[in-house]
Design a protein around this motif. Structure first.
Motif, PDB file in Angstrom:
ATOM      1  N   GLY A 167     -19.435  34.506 -25.532  1.00  0.00           N
ATOM      2  CA  GLY A 167     -19.385  35.547 -26.543  1.00  0.00           C
ATOM      3  C   GLY A 167     -20.468  36.606 -26.379  1.00  0.00           C
ATOM      4  O   GLY A 167     -20.996  37.100 -27.376  1.00  0.00           O
ATOM      5  N   ASP A 173     -11.493  41.525 -18.445  1.00  0.00           N
ATOM      6  CA  ASP A 173     -12.802  42.023 -18.026  1.00  0.00           C
ATOM      7  C   ASP A 173     -13.113  41.517 -16.623  1.00  0.00           C
ATOM      8  O   ASP A 173     -13.768  40.513 -16.442  1.00  0.00           O
ATOM      9  N   GLU A 229     -16.923  35.914 -21.895  1.00  0.00           N
ATOM     10  CA  GLU A 229     -16.003  35.619 -22.994  1.00  0.00           C
ATOM     11  C   GLU A 229     -16.259  34.218 -23.546  1.00  0.00           C
ATOM     12  O   GLU A 229     -16.185  34.003 -24.752  1.00  0.00           O
ATOM     13  N   SER A 260     -22.011  40.024 -23.679  1.00  0.00           N
ATOM     14  CA  SER A 260     -21.566  41.109 -22.814  1.00  0.00           C
ATOM     15  C   SER A 260     -21.522  40.657 -21.357  1.00  0.00           C
ATOM     16  O   SER A 260     -22.426  39.968 -20.879  1.00  0.00           O
ATOM     17  N   SER A 261     -20.489  41.067 -20.650  1.00  0.00           N
ATOM     18  CA  SER A 261     -20.372  40.705 -19.237  1.00  0.00           C
ATOM     19  C   SER A 261     -21.432  41.407 -18.395  1.00  0.00           C
ATOM     20  O   SER A 261     -21.745  40.955 -17.289  1.00  0.00           O
ATOM     21  N   SER A 308     -11.494  35.818 -16.484  1.00  0.00           N
ATOM     22  CA  SER A 308     -10.972  36.796 -17.426  1.00  0.00           C
ATOM     23  C   SER A 308      -9.863  37.616 -16.779  1.00  0.00           C
ATOM     24  O   SER A 308      -9.969  38.024 -15.629  1.00  0.00           O
ATOM     25  N   GLY A 362     -16.688  38.020 -16.245  1.00  0.00           N
ATOM     26  CA  GLY A 362     -16.029  38.331 -17.511  1.00  0.00           C
ATOM     27  C   GLY A 362     -15.606  37.079 -18.249  1.00  0.00           C
ATOM     28  O   GLY A 362     -15.706  37.002 -19.472  1.00  0.00           O
ATOM     29  N   ARG A 393     -12.589  25.900 -26.529  1.00  0.00           N
ATOM     30  CA  ARG A 393     -12.597  26.951 -25.523  1.00  0.00           C
ATOM     31  C   ARG A 393     -12.693  26.321 -24.152  1.00  0.00           C
ATOM     32  O   ARG A 393     -13.326  25.292 -23.979  1.00  0.00           O
ATOM     33  N   SER A 436      -7.001  32.975 -16.681  1.00  0.00           N
ATOM     34  CA  SER A 436      -6.623  32.940 -18.092  1.00  0.00           C
ATOM     35  C   SER A 436      -5.175  33.378 -18.204  1.00  0.00           C
ATOM     36  O   SER A 436      -4.671  34.139 -17.370  1.00  0.00           O
TER      37      SER A 436
END
Length: 64
Positions: A29, A14, A26, A31-32, A11, A22, A6, A60
């Motif tokens: 893993g 989000d 991500e 919540s934003s 993001s 966001g 990763r 991204s």
């Protein structure tokens, strides 16, 4: 066990302002909302960090 490589990126899904929070959410893993809450609670220091991340994190890839 397959290791997923990763990268920390902004993001494209989000995003409230630029997608930094966001992207961090991500990556980890989670919540934003929690990432945004941390940035707001520690605002004076995190404002500088946020500005640096906005300018250095790559976007991204856009998906269809």
């Amino acid at each position: 066990m397959h290791l997923k490589h990763r990268k920390l990126r902004k993001s494209s899904i989000d995003k409230s302002i630029s997608g930094v929070c966001g992207g961090i959410a991500e990556f980890f893993g989670i919540s934003s909302f929690f990432i945004r809450l941390i940035f707001v609670l520690f605002l004076p220091v995190n404002l500088l960090i946020y500005i640096i991340l906005v300018n250095t994190l790559p976007d991204s890839p856009r998906s269809l």
